[in-house]
Design a protein around this motif. Structure first.
Motif, PDB file in Angstrom:
ATOM      1  N   GLU A  14       3.230 -15.332   8.945  1.00 49.23           N
ATOM      2  CA  GLU A  14       2.460 -15.361  10.177  1.00 49.23           C
ATOM      3  C   GLU A  14       1.516 -14.162  10.191  1.00 49.23           C
ATOM      4  N   LYS A  15       0.444 -14.311  10.949  1.00 52.65           N
ATOM      5  CA  LYS A  15      -0.525 -13.208  11.016  1.00 52.65           C
ATOM      6  C   LYS A  15       0.171 -11.953  11.519  1.00 52.65           C
ATOM      7  N   ARG A  16      -0.310 -10.857  11.018  1.00 57.86           N
ATOM      8  CA  ARG A  16       0.202  -9.510  11.308  1.00 57.86           C
ATOM      9  C   ARG A  16       1.449  -9.154  10.495  1.00 57.86           C
ATOM     10  N   GLN A  17       1.996 -10.125   9.766  1.00 59.23           N
ATOM     11  CA  GLN A  17       3.102  -9.792   8.866  1.00 59.23           C
ATOM     12  C   GLN A  17       2.539  -9.206   7.569  1.00 59.23           C
ATOM     13  N   SER A  18       3.432  -8.720   6.734  1.00 57.79           N
ATOM     14  CA  SER A  18       3.012  -8.149   5.454  1.00 57.79           C
ATOM     15  C   SER A  18       3.500  -9.015   4.306  1.00 57.79           C
ATOM     16  N   VAL A  19       2.838  -8.859   3.169  1.00 58.58           N
ATOM     17  CA  VAL A  19       3.201  -9.636   1.978  1.00 58.58           C
ATOM     18  C   VAL A  19       2.837  -8.814   0.742  1.00 58.58           C
ATOM     19  N   ALA A  20       3.577  -9.040  -0.322  1.00 62.64           N
ATOM     20  CA  ALA A  20       3.292  -8.351  -1.585  1.00 62.64           C
ATOM     21  C   ALA A  20       3.319  -9.345  -2.729  1.00 62.64           C
ATOM     22  N   PHE A  21       2.393  -9.173  -3.635  1.00 58.39           N
ATOM     23  CA  PHE A  21       2.318 -10.017  -4.826  1.00 58.39           C
ATOM     24  C   PHE A  21       2.473  -9.138  -6.056  1.00 58.39           C
ATOM     25  N   LYS A  62      -9.732  -2.055   2.417  1.00 61.70           N
ATOM     26  CA  LYS A  62      -8.723  -1.005   2.288  1.00 61.70           C
ATOM     27  C   LYS A  62      -7.950  -0.733   3.572  1.00 61.70           C
ATOM     28  N   ASP A  63      -8.440  -1.279   4.693  1.00 55.35           N
ATOM     29  CA  ASP A  63      -7.686  -1.082   5.927  1.00 55.35           C
ATOM     30  C   ASP A  63      -6.419  -1.931   5.944  1.00 55.35           C
ATOM     31  N   ARG A  64      -6.370  -2.960   5.081  1.00 55.48           N
ATOM     32  CA  ARG A  64      -5.194  -3.828   5.107  1.00 55.48           C
ATOM     33  C   ARG A  64      -4.653  -4.146   3.720  1.00 55.48           C
ATOM     34  N   PHE A  65      -5.472  -3.986   2.711  1.00 55.60           N
ATOM     35  CA  PHE A  65      -5.067  -4.308   1.340  1.00 55.60           C
ATOM     36  C   PHE A  65      -4.824  -3.005   0.563  1.00 55.60           C
ATOM     37  N   SER A  66      -3.799  -3.033  -0.268  1.00 49.06           N
ATOM     38  CA  SER A  66      -3.563  -1.926  -1.185  1.00 49.06           C
ATOM     39  C   SER A  66      -3.032  -2.488  -2.498  1.00 49.06           C
ATOM     40  N   ALA A  67      -3.282  -1.769  -3.562  1.00 44.83           N
ATOM     41  CA  ALA A  67      -2.794  -2.209  -4.871  1.00 44.83           C
ATOM     42  C   ALA A  67      -2.455  -0.984  -5.700  1.00 44.83           C
ATOM     43  N   GLU A  68      -1.487  -1.162  -6.573  1.00 47.81           N
ATOM     44  CA  GLU A  68      -1.117  -0.070  -7.456  1.00 47.81           C
ATOM     45  C   GLU A  68      -0.682  -0.604  -8.807  1.00 47.81           C
ATOM     46  N   ARG A  69      -0.799   0.281  -9.781  1.00 48.47           N
ATOM     47  CA  ARG A  69      -0.375  -0.046 -11.146  1.00 48.47           C
ATOM     48  C   ARG A  69       0.165   1.262 -11.737  1.00 48.47           C
ATOM     49  N   LEU A  70       1.328   1.632 -11.248  1.00 49.14           N
ATOM     50  CA  LEU A  70       1.840   2.979 -11.459  1.00 49.14           C
ATOM     51  C   LEU A  70       2.044   3.345 -12.927  1.00 49.14           C
ATOM     52  N   LYS A  71       2.589   2.475 -13.720  1.00 47.61           N
ATOM     53  CA  LYS A  71       2.890   2.826 -15.102  1.00 47.61           C
ATOM     54  C   LYS A  71       1.921   2.184 -16.080  1.00 47.61           C
ATOM     55  N   GLY A  72       0.831   1.678 -15.543  1.00 44.12           N
ATOM     56  CA  GLY A  72      -0.165   1.072 -16.411  1.00 44.12           C
ATOM     57  C   GLY A  72       0.223  -0.280 -16.958  1.00 44.12           C
ATOM     58  N   VAL A  73       1.244  -0.896 -16.362  1.00 46.05           N
ATOM     59  CA  VAL A  73       1.666  -2.226 -16.839  1.00 46.05           C
ATOM     60  C   VAL A  73       1.629  -3.183 -15.647  1.00 46.05           C
ATOM     61  N   SER A  75       1.576  -4.640 -11.812  1.00 48.83           N
ATOM     62  CA  SER A  75       0.772  -4.271 -10.655  1.00 48.83           C
ATOM     63  C   SER A  75       1.276  -5.019  -9.426  1.00 48.83           C
ATOM     64  N   THR A  76       1.104  -4.385  -8.267  1.00 45.16           N
ATOM     65  CA  THR A  76       1.457  -5.003  -6.996  1.00 45.16           C
ATOM     66  C   THR A  76       0.261  -4.956  -6.062  1.00 45.16           C
ATOM     67  N   LEU A  77       0.004  -6.068  -5.404  1.00 47.94           N
ATOM     68  CA  LEU A  77      -1.043  -6.159  -4.384  1.00 47.94           C
ATOM     69  C   LEU A  77      -0.352  -6.407  -3.048  1.00 47.94           C
ATOM     70  N   LYS A  78      -0.651  -5.585  -2.057  1.00 49.82           N
ATOM     71  CA  LYS A  78      -0.019  -5.714  -0.754  1.00 49.82           C
ATOM     72  C   LYS A  78      -1.061  -5.961   0.329  1.00 49.82           C
ATOM     73  N   ILE A  79      -0.679  -6.767   1.300  1.00 54.70           N
ATOM     74  CA  ILE A  79      -1.526  -7.017   2.464  1.00 54.70           C
ATOM     75  C   ILE A  79      -0.693  -6.707   3.703  1.00 54.70           C
ATOM     76  N   GLN A  80      -1.220  -5.787   4.532  1.00 56.43           N
ATOM     77  CA  GLN A  80      -0.498  -5.412   5.741  1.00 56.43           C
ATOM     78  C   GLN A  80      -1.454  -4.804   6.757  1.00 56.43           C
ATOM     79  N   PRO A  81      -1.645  -5.423   7.922  1.00 54.53           N
ATOM     80  CA  PRO A  81      -1.121  -6.710   8.350  1.00 54.53           C
ATOM     81  C   PRO A  81      -2.039  -7.851   7.915  1.00 54.53           C
ATOM     82  N   ALA A  82      -1.469  -9.009   7.693  1.00 56.55           N
ATOM     83  CA  ALA A  82      -2.267 -10.145   7.237  1.00 56.55           C
ATOM     84  C   ALA A  82      -3.051 -10.763   8.394  1.00 56.55           C
ATOM     85  N   LYS A  83      -4.230 -11.295   8.039  1.00 56.28           N
ATOM     86  CA  LYS A  83      -5.047 -12.029   8.989  1.00 56.28           C
ATOM     87  C   LYS A  83      -5.189 -13.477   8.508  1.00 56.28           C
ATOM     88  N   LEU A  84      -5.604 -14.333   9.414  1.00 56.80           N
ATOM     89  CA  LEU A  84      -5.760 -15.753   9.058  1.00 56.80           C
ATOM     90  C   LEU A  84      -6.700 -15.921   7.869  1.00 56.80           C
TER      91      LEU A  84
END
Lengths: 115, 116
Positions: A14-21, A62-73, A75-84
């Motif tokens: 649902e909108k305003r929830q968070s998710v990670a890929f 960048k206000d809602r999306f973030s991504a990281e690839r800490l060890k160079g292998v 990667s995670t993409l996060k959305i918080q809070p999600a919009k429609l």
């Protein structure tokens, strides 16, 4: 060789929830990309990593999306809070190096539905 | 700025017909690469072909052929004797290796439907 792995394949929130890929690129591929593909459109680059450093994140909200690839292998993409309007398929791709000649190999994608 | 235009949103043909997918690109780079990807209903983008800016030779691979013309900034894709399995969305893409970040820019895609 194993392909680009992504999970989850499908996610409904649902909108305003968070998710990670999560994305695991092809072994040895230094360059990793996250693309957003809205239904009926071509993939749009969100962020590009070279090893564990960000090369281009100019189109990442960048206000809602973030991504990281800490060890160079992986990667995670996060959305918080999600919009429609975040409903889309999130594609991870990798290639051997940053050279424009190299082919991108894509994962199967993570389909996000925001209600 | 770099841009890829695929003006044909959808194409529908009967099986065994030939079909051409158009791609027009814009870039200021003198060295660049062009790609075609196929996205079947399963969703995964599959690489078809890469062409560099110095190689204007047409290429044929089975029923597929590509016509690259720098003079018109076009890189068109033709499927000969189309088959139902060719039904997919096809994307043209551009990569310029000497940009600050060598990313691949995609067109909006052409949805190809092959009717039996």
């Amino acid at each position: 060789e194993a392909g680009v792995a992504q999970s989850p394949r499908y996610k409904i929130i649902e909108k305003r929830q968070s998710v990670a890929f999560w994305c695991n690129p092809i072994s040895g591929h230094a360059t990793l990309y996250w693309y957003q593909q809205i239904l009926g459109q071509g993939p749009k680059l969100l962020i590009q990593f070279q090893n564990n450093g960000v090369v281009d994140d100019s189109q990442l909200p960048k206000d809602r999306f973030s991504a990281e690839r800490l060890k160079g292998v992986d990667s995670t993409l996060k959305i918080q809070p999600a919009k429609l309007e975040d409903s889309a398929v999130y594609l991870c791709a990798s290639r051997y190096s940053n050279s424009g000649a190299n082919v991108l190999t894509f994962g199967a994608g993570s389909r996000l539905t925001v209600l | 700025a770099q841009k890829v235009t695929q003006a044909q949103t959808e194409i529908s043909v009967v099986e065994k017909e030939d079909v051409t997918l158009d791609c027009v690109y814009e870039t200021r780079d003198t060295t660049y690469y062009l790609f075609w990807y196929k996205q079947p209903p399963s969703g995964e983008l599959v690489f078809l072909i890469r062409r560099n800016s110095f190689d204007e030779q047409n290429e044929i691979s089975g029923r597929y052929s590509w016509n690259f013309q720098k003079s018109t900034s076009s890189f068109n894709f033709t499927i000969t004797a189309s088959q139902v399995v060719d039904s997919a969305v096809y994307f043209c893409a551009l990569s310029a290796p000497y940009s600050s970040a060598s990313k691949i820019i995609f067109g909006s895609g052409t949805r190809l439907s092959i009717r039996p």
